[in-house]
Design a protein around this motif. Structure first.
Motif: not given
Ligand SMILES: [Zn+2]
Ligand SMILES: [Zn+2]
Length: 222
Positions: A1-6, A56-62, A64-66, A74-79
């Motif tokens: 799992m990625s640090a961002l997911s955590d 919040k996450s996208i404003s902090e780490s835009p 990563a979302f490219t 991330i989506l797999g983890d959260i969902f």
């Protein structure tokens, strides 16, 4: 799992605890008097919290979302977590309702929405989420998938219970006045005689989709 997911998961826990609306729904769910409408509320409220967490996450780490693979992860983890959560809440409430009605049918799970998540990751990687409209479309899709986890549960169990011999009513309400398309779909239907679009939720749809069931013949004998 990625640090961002955590990081997203820990933000999600924090925000869920401080969200008054979500907490009041959880209290209702724990009251012993909840029904599937409360589970629908729960799915929508957890989606709204998820929207805030992603903003919040996208404003902090835009950046990563490219990355399509990272977004998919991330989506797999959260969902994955929310799928477990929403299904276990639904199963719990279902068992309480069944016990009161003398019904002994095991709640069923719908499939995990892998394809929708992969598609969203693919589309999102092509977009610039620092753009307001793109961000709003992304979070609307996140809320949509989250809400659909419960709608999929309703669809699967309405079908299963009807086939098991129960009388099943599907109820779609647009009490918050969703839109003209949804207002035409609103109603109480005897399954399987339902409009073909009854399970569909467009982005930002606020309709409530649930069912109630009873033993066939319960009222015929009165
Ligand atoms: Zn609508
Ligand atoms: Zn709607």
């Amino acid at each position: 799992m990625s640090a961002l997911s955590d990081k997203i998961k820990s933000d999600l826990i924090k925000l869920s605890k401080s969200n008054g609306h979500l907490q009041s729904i959880i209290k209702r769910l724990e009251s012993g008097n909840a029904n599937l409408s409360d589970v629908d509320d729960f799915a929508q409220a957890t989606g709204a919290v998820l929207k805030k967490v992603f903003e919040k996450s996208i404003s902090e780490s835009p950046k990563a979302f490219t990355d399509e693979q990272l977004i998919a992860e991330i989506l797999g983890d959260i969902f994955g977590d929310n799928y477990e959560l929403i299904n276990s809440v639904a199963e719990n409430i279902q068992k309480q309702l069944d016990k009161a009605a003398g019904i002994g049918i095991k709640p069923q799970r719908a499939d995990f929405p892998s394809e929708r998540i992969e598609n969203l990751a693919k589309v999102t990687a092509q977009k610039d989420l620092t753009d307001k409209t793109s961000l709003s479309e992304f979070t609307a899709s996140v809320e949509n998938i989250n809400g659909s986890i419960f709608t999929d549960y309703v669809k699967t169990n309405a079908d299963f219970r009807s086939k098991a011999g129960l009388k099943v009513y599907v109820i779609r309400s647009d009490h918050s006045k969703c839109c003209a398309w949804c207002s035409k779909l609103a109603g109480k239907y005897v399954y399987p005689d339902v409009p073909k679009d009854v399970w569909r939720r467009h982005k930002r749809c606020t309709c409530e989709i649930t069912y109630v069931n009873e033993k066939a013949g319960t009222y015929d004998q009165i």
